[in-house]
Motif scaffolding. Structure first.
Motif, PDB file in Angstrom:
ATOM      1  N   TYR A  25     -29.469 -37.940  33.166  1.00 50.72           N
ATOM      2  CA  TYR A  25     -28.098 -37.936  33.673  1.00 50.72           C
ATOM      3  C   TYR A  25     -27.863 -39.290  34.337  1.00 50.72           C
ATOM      4  O   TYR A  25     -28.579 -39.664  35.277  1.00 50.72           O
ATOM      5  CB  TYR A  25     -27.895 -36.818  34.693  1.00 50.72           C
ATOM      6  N   ILE A  77     -40.562 -24.544  52.672  1.00 50.14           N
ATOM      7  CA  ILE A  77     -40.786 -24.442  51.223  1.00 50.14           C
ATOM      8  C   ILE A  77     -39.526 -23.953  50.524  1.00 50.14           C
ATOM      9  O   ILE A  77     -39.017 -24.603  49.614  1.00 50.14           O
ATOM     10  CB  ILE A  77     -41.971 -23.498  50.918  1.00 50.14           C
ATOM     11  N   TRP A  78     -38.995 -22.813  50.979  1.00 49.41           N
ATOM     12  CA  TRP A  78     -37.822 -22.334  50.233  1.00 49.41           C
ATOM     13  C   TRP A  78     -36.591 -23.182  50.509  1.00 49.41           C
ATOM     14  O   TRP A  78     -35.693 -23.273  49.680  1.00 49.41           O
ATOM     15  CB  TRP A  78     -37.582 -20.841  50.420  1.00 49.41           C
ATOM     16  N   PHE A  96     -36.661 -25.697  47.804  1.00 51.43           N
ATOM     17  CA  PHE A  96     -36.204 -25.182  46.511  1.00 51.43           C
ATOM     18  C   PHE A  96     -34.677 -25.113  46.453  1.00 51.43           C
ATOM     19  O   PHE A  96     -34.078 -25.383  45.421  1.00 51.43           O
ATOM     20  CB  PHE A  96     -36.828 -23.811  46.222  1.00 51.43           C
ATOM     21  N   ARG A 110     -33.457 -28.488  45.817  1.00 52.98           N
ATOM     22  CA  ARG A 110     -33.609 -28.786  44.382  1.00 52.98           C
ATOM     23  C   ARG A 110     -32.399 -28.266  43.598  1.00 52.98           C
ATOM     24  O   ARG A 110     -31.810 -28.989  42.791  1.00 52.98           O
ATOM     25  CB  ARG A 110     -34.888 -28.115  43.857  1.00 52.98           C
ATOM     26  N   ASN A 166     -29.677 -30.498  41.448  1.00 56.46           N
ATOM     27  CA  ASN A 166     -29.432 -30.238  40.024  1.00 56.46           C
ATOM     28  C   ASN A 166     -27.957 -29.993  39.740  1.00 56.46           C
ATOM     29  O   ASN A 166     -27.404 -30.476  38.751  1.00 56.46           O
ATOM     30  CB  ASN A 166     -30.260 -29.037  39.562  1.00 56.46           C
ATOM     31  N   ARG A 167     -27.332 -29.223  40.622  1.00 58.68           N
ATOM     32  CA  ARG A 167     -25.910 -28.925  40.402  1.00 58.68           C
ATOM     33  C   ARG A 167     -25.091 -30.219  40.427  1.00 58.68           C
ATOM     34  O   ARG A 167     -24.214 -30.433  39.598  1.00 58.68           O
ATOM     35  CB  ARG A 167     -25.427 -27.969  41.489  1.00 58.68           C
ATOM     36  N   ARG A 173     -25.442 -32.786  37.329  1.00 55.49           N
ATOM     37  CA  ARG A 173     -24.895 -32.343  36.041  1.00 55.49           C
ATOM     38  C   ARG A 173     -23.372 -32.455  35.998  1.00 55.49           C
ATOM     39  O   ARG A 173     -22.759 -32.220  34.965  1.00 55.49           O
ATOM     40  CB  ARG A 173     -25.321 -30.896  35.784  1.00 55.49           C
ATOM     41  N   ASN A 174     -22.774 -32.805  37.111  1.00 53.37           N
ATOM     42  CA  ASN A 174     -21.320 -32.938  37.164  1.00 53.37           C
ATOM     43  C   ASN A 174     -20.902 -34.395  36.993  1.00 53.37           C
ATOM     44  O   ASN A 174     -21.371 -35.258  37.743  1.00 53.37           O
ATOM     45  CB  ASN A 174     -20.796 -32.448  38.519  1.00 53.37           C
ATOM     46  N   ASP A 218     -19.556 -25.459  39.651  1.00 49.37           N
ATOM     47  CA  ASP A 218     -20.684 -24.573  39.359  1.00 49.37           C
ATOM     48  C   ASP A 218     -20.928 -24.475  37.859  1.00 49.37           C
ATOM     49  O   ASP A 218     -22.071 -24.458  37.409  1.00 49.37           O
ATOM     50  CB  ASP A 218     -20.410 -23.163  39.902  1.00 49.37           C
ATOM     51  N   GLY A 246     -22.337 -27.526  36.696  1.00 48.81           N
ATOM     52  CA  GLY A 246     -23.664 -27.615  37.317  1.00 48.81           C
ATOM     53  C   GLY A 246     -24.756 -26.897  36.548  1.00 48.81           C
ATOM     54  O   GLY A 246     -25.939 -27.122  36.797  1.00 48.81           O
ATOM     55  N   THR A 247     -24.381 -26.047  35.609  1.00 48.45           N
ATOM     56  CA  THR A 247     -25.398 -25.419  34.760  1.00 48.45           C
ATOM     57  C   THR A 247     -25.917 -26.399  33.718  1.00 48.45           C
ATOM     58  O   THR A 247     -26.988 -26.206  33.154  1.00 48.45           O
ATOM     59  CB  THR A 247     -24.839 -24.204  33.994  1.00 48.45           C
ATOM     60  N   GLY A 248     -25.135 -27.440  33.479  1.00 52.45           N
ATOM     61  CA  GLY A 248     -25.527 -28.406  32.447  1.00 52.45           C
ATOM     62  C   GLY A 248     -25.336 -27.868  31.030  1.00 52.45           C
ATOM     63  O   GLY A 248     -25.822 -28.473  30.082  1.00 52.45           O
ATOM     64  N   GLU A 307     -29.996 -20.584  33.761  1.00 51.45           N
ATOM     65  CA  GLU A 307     -28.742 -21.030  34.354  1.00 51.45           C
ATOM     66  C   GLU A 307     -27.671 -19.948  34.365  1.00 51.45           C
ATOM     67  O   GLU A 307     -26.527 -20.207  34.740  1.00 51.45           O
ATOM     68  CB  GLU A 307     -28.216 -22.271  33.621  1.00 51.45           C
ATOM     69  N   ARG A 339     -26.795 -16.508  40.189  1.00 50.91           N
ATOM     70  CA  ARG A 339     -26.038 -17.057  41.328  1.00 50.91           C
ATOM     71  C   ARG A 339     -25.225 -15.949  41.984  1.00 50.91           C
ATOM     72  O   ARG A 339     -25.138 -15.869  43.210  1.00 50.91           O
ATOM     73  CB  ARG A 339     -25.070 -18.153  40.854  1.00 50.91           C
ATOM     74  N   LYS A 362     -37.131 -20.853  37.809  1.00 49.05           N
ATOM     75  CA  LYS A 362     -36.436 -21.352  38.997  1.00 49.05           C
ATOM     76  C   LYS A 362     -37.029 -20.766  40.272  1.00 49.05           C
ATOM     77  O   LYS A 362     -36.325 -20.160  41.091  1.00 49.05           O
ATOM     78  CB  LYS A 362     -34.953 -20.981  38.938  1.00 49.05           C
ATOM     79  N   ALA A 363     -38.317 -20.921  40.430  1.00 49.80           N
ATOM     80  CA  ALA A 363     -39.006 -20.329  41.569  1.00 49.80           C
ATOM     81  C   ALA A 363     -38.254 -20.619  42.855  1.00 49.80           C
ATOM     82  O   ALA A 363     -37.829 -21.741  43.094  1.00 49.80           O
ATOM     83  CB  ALA A 363     -40.418 -20.902  41.650  1.00 49.80           C
ATOM     84  N   PRO A 364     -38.055 -19.592  43.673  1.00 46.39           N
ATOM     85  CA  PRO A 364     -37.304 -19.802  44.903  1.00 46.39           C
ATOM     86  C   PRO A 364     -38.191 -20.211  46.072  1.00 46.39           C
ATOM     87  O   PRO A 364     -37.689 -20.507  47.139  1.00 46.39           O
ATOM     88  CB  PRO A 364     -36.683 -18.430  45.153  1.00 46.39           C
ATOM     89  N   GLY A 365     -39.510 -20.222  45.893  1.00 47.46           N
ATOM     90  CA  GLY A 365     -40.389 -20.663  46.957  1.00 47.46           C
ATOM     91  C   GLY A 365     -40.997 -19.519  47.737  1.00 47.46           C
ATOM     92  O   GLY A 365     -40.346 -18.517  48.026  1.00 47.46           O
ATOM     93  N   TYR A 366     -42.258 -19.724  48.100  1.00 47.70           N
ATOM     94  CA  TYR A 366     -42.992 -18.700  48.826  1.00 47.70           C
ATOM     95  C   TYR A 366     -42.246 -18.284  50.088  1.00 47.70           C
ATOM     96  O   TYR A 366     -41.788 -19.125  50.852  1.00 47.70           O
ATOM     97  CB  TYR A 366     -44.378 -19.219  49.204  1.00 47.70           C
ATOM     98  N   SER A 423     -39.422 -16.905  50.372  1.00 46.68           N
ATOM     99  CA  SER A 423     -37.962 -16.887  50.298  1.00 46.68           C
ATOM    100  C   SER A 423     -37.436 -15.459  50.324  1.00 46.68           C
ATOM    101  O   SER A 423     -36.314 -15.209  50.759  1.00 46.68           O
ATOM    102  CB  SER A 423     -37.487 -17.593  49.031  1.00 46.68           C
ATOM    103  N   GLN A 445     -35.779 -13.861  53.299  1.00 48.54           N
ATOM    104  CA  GLN A 445     -34.426 -14.261  53.697  1.00 48.54           C
ATOM    105  C   GLN A 445     -33.382 -13.374  53.035  1.00 48.54           C
ATOM    106  O   GLN A 445     -33.571 -12.951  51.897  1.00 48.54           O
ATOM    107  CB  GLN A 445     -34.154 -15.712  53.274  1.00 48.54           C
ATOM    108  N   PRO A 446     -32.289 -13.105  53.731  1.00 48.75           N
ATOM    109  CA  PRO A 446     -31.213 -12.360  53.068  1.00 48.75           C
ATOM    110  C   PRO A 446     -30.633 -13.205  51.928  1.00 48.75           C
ATOM    111  O   PRO A 446     -30.642 -14.434  52.007  1.00 48.75           O
ATOM    112  CB  PRO A 446     -30.166 -12.171  54.165  1.00 48.75           C
ATOM    113  N   ARG A 458     -28.260 -15.338  49.772  1.00 56.24           N
ATOM    114  CA  ARG A 458     -27.168 -16.192  50.230  1.00 56.24           C
ATOM    115  C   ARG A 458     -26.031 -16.121  49.210  1.00 56.24           C
ATOM    116  O   ARG A 458     -25.943 -16.939  48.302  1.00 56.24           O
ATOM    117  CB  ARG A 458     -27.658 -17.626  50.391  1.00 56.24           C
TER     118      ARG A 458
END
Lengths: 370, 169
Positions: free
Chosen positions: A265, A315-316, A319, A322, A326-327, A330-331, B23, B26-28, B131, B136, B146-150, B152, B155-156, B158
């Motif tokens: 990109y 850590i999260w 992510f 990240r 990425n979003r 791509r715009n 958005d 943003g998916t590409g 994507e 989302r 798309k691992a959200p991380g250990y 995560s 968390q509620p 989002r």
């Protein structure tokens, strides 16, 4: 010989704050290039950049450990911690600035300059007078802004010498609370083992590790542990082949790298919020990212100030960052001739941060709420 | 594929998915998705769909800059979703964005409109599963990607406020 610029604990604290600024400042350029690469392409390049970026995060943590060990207070939320790109990144010569660029030959060129080995010919030339025309940069001396370092490696050599000198004179130099140290239980899978710092030996070990991993100072292509130094990792992208043990620095003889400069990109170089159409969705996404990044830096500040277990949450957070980058990439960025958007890393000053910082919060508050 | 029809496809997709253009881009995958609809249903259907959307937007255009939501909702149902030819395609466009898959249209549709390629269920690219807007929408990560991380999961989720039930229009 240039006189030492480190005389006491306060000087060391200034130097270590600057070391944290320096280590962090390399990360946005690496992330921008890394995330500009189209998914599933350029795996050789992506892997190289990723490894280096992760190791810079380790260096940041090591610098915080040394700062904590001598009783300092790491602060990643203060104004100016994140430089405004393009920035001079300092390896003394001021012959280049660091931009936030898409993955490209220019970006790799800059990465090589950031990480290039630079051993001053003599100790006396470690510090060179800074040209008056340049702003202070992270690698100028924080105790004498008129001096800059020949290289990042030399910057750390100066700190190590300073630690030795001051430790000799002040037996209680390493007075920091050991519970503030980030140990391997909180930082793992991150470019090497983190070293808790409690005395001169461990401090020396931590800082020498940073210098070695970056440039292979004095150690050639490979570091002591057989790991390829950052400079040479990036050189592989320029020379098109992987190194093998025994290679001459200019002639890597390993397998070829598969690089496709077009599968990227084309993000606007060092984009600023001002480049985004005012009031647009995209501008909001860019501001949201910066705010998230600010929250993340505040979290790291807490983690480095006695709550190392918070690194788990970091850590999260990373992510999410990240996904935010990425979003953006791509715009397309309207009005930029087909170039794409990119995070600007203009960090709003955190609400509720220390009073010293909040004095300047007025002009950026818009970015948080807008 | 013209830039103009791409822009129209994006606008249509914004109205169909309730996600913002940022958005969607943003998916590409926006370009691939339009190409997928074209390949599956043919140019004529795509042109008709974009035209019907334009007309629906015109129906709902008030004096204000943005369309009247209630009028737009009615116009979309009237001109697109209740249309035998365009309705199934529009629903498929929604699924395409949310799940990253083209779901095969039934034989009644493909026979009638002579677009047999639309009958095949297929993914668009390997990235389209990751994507999918569905992840989302529920603030979850696509399982296995798309691992959200250990940690995560402590968390509620989002979810953006505007998608919550109590959100005001």
């Amino acid at each position: 010989m240039t006189a030492s610029t480190i005389h006491n604990r306060d000087d060391l604290i200034k130097y270590l704050h600057r070391a944290m600024v320096l280590e962090h400042a390399t990360i946005p350029p690496y992330l921008t290039a890394y995330y500009s690469i189209h998914p599933t392409t350029n795996s050789d390049a992506a892997h190289i950049i990723r490894v280096v970026a992760v190791e810079e995060m380790l260096h940041l943590t090591l610098a915080a450990n040394v700062l904590n060990a001598i009783g300092g207070t790491p602060d990643l939320s203060r104004r100016g911690f994140v430089p405004s790109y393009p920035t001079y990144l300092p390896d003394g010569e001021c012959d280049f600035t660091v931009d936030l660029r898409p993955f490209s030959p220019e970006a790799v060129e800059t990465f090589c300059k950031i990480e290039r080995p630079g051993k001053a010919p003599r100790d006396s030339s470690r510090l060179v007078p800074a040209s008056d025309s340049h702003r202070p940069t992270p690698v100028s001396s924080p105790t004498d802004e008129s001096l800059r370092f020949y290289s990042i490696g030399e910057f750390y050599a100066e700190i190590i010498e300073g630690l030795e000198k001051v430790a000799d004179r002040e037996p209680d130099l390493f007075q920091g609370d050991p519970t503030r140290q980030v140990g391997p239980e909180y930082f793992y899978s991150g470019g090497g083992a983190v070293i808790p710092v409690t005395d001169l030996d461990s401090a020396r070990q931590a800082l020498q590790f940073i210098a070695d991993q970056g440039e292979g100072l004095d150690a050639g292509i490979y570091g002591e542990d057989g790991e390829l130094a950052h400079y040479y990792r990036f050189r592989q992208l320029q020379l098109g082949h992987y190194y093998q043990v025994g290679d001459h620095p200019d002639e890597p003889s390993g397998p070829p790298l598969n690089i496709s400069w077009n599968d990227v990109y084309q993000v606007k170089v060092s984009a600023r919020l001002a480049d985004y159409p005012a009031g647009s969705e995209l501008a909001r996404a860019a501001r949201d990212f910066n705010a998230d990044y600010g929250v993340f830096l505040a979290l790291l500040t807490k983690a480095f100030n006695g709550q190392p277990s918070l690194l788990q949450d970091a850590i999260w957070h990373m992510f999410r960052l990240r996904d935010g980058i990425n979003r953006l990439v791509r715009n397309p960025l309207p009005g930029s001739d087909g170039l794409h958007a990119a995070p600007t890393f203009e960090i709003p000053t955190a609400v509720g941060h220390d009073p010293g910082a909040s004095r300047t919060a007025g002009e950026v508050a818009q970015a948080v709420t807008g | 594929m013209t830039a103009h029809s791409f822009k129209e496809f994006l606008l249509l997709s914004v109205d169909l998915t309730a996600f913002e253009e940022t958005d969607l881009l943003g998916t590409g995958l926006a370009h691939q998705y339009l190409a997928k609809v074209r390949d599956a249903c043919g140019e004529g259907v795509v042109t008709a769909l974009l035209g019907a959307h334009r007309a629906a937007r015109a129906d709902a255009a008030g004096d204000a800059e943005s369309p009247d939501r209630t009028l737009l909702d009615r116009a979309l149902r009237h001109r697109i979703f209740s249309d035998d030819r365009l309705g199934p395609v529009a629903r498929n466009v929604i699924k395409l964005w949310y799940a990253g898959m083209w779901y095969g249209l039934p034989p009644e549709w493909t026979d009638c409109y002579e677009a047999r390629t639309a009958a095949e269920t297929s993914t668009v690219t390997a990235a389209s599963y990751q994507e999918g807007l569905l992840w989302r929408a529920i603030a979850a990560n696509p399982p296995g990607a798309k691992a959200p991380g250990y940690g995560s999961w402590a968390q509620p989720p989002r979810i953006e406020a505007r998608y919550l039930k109590e959100a005001t229009q």
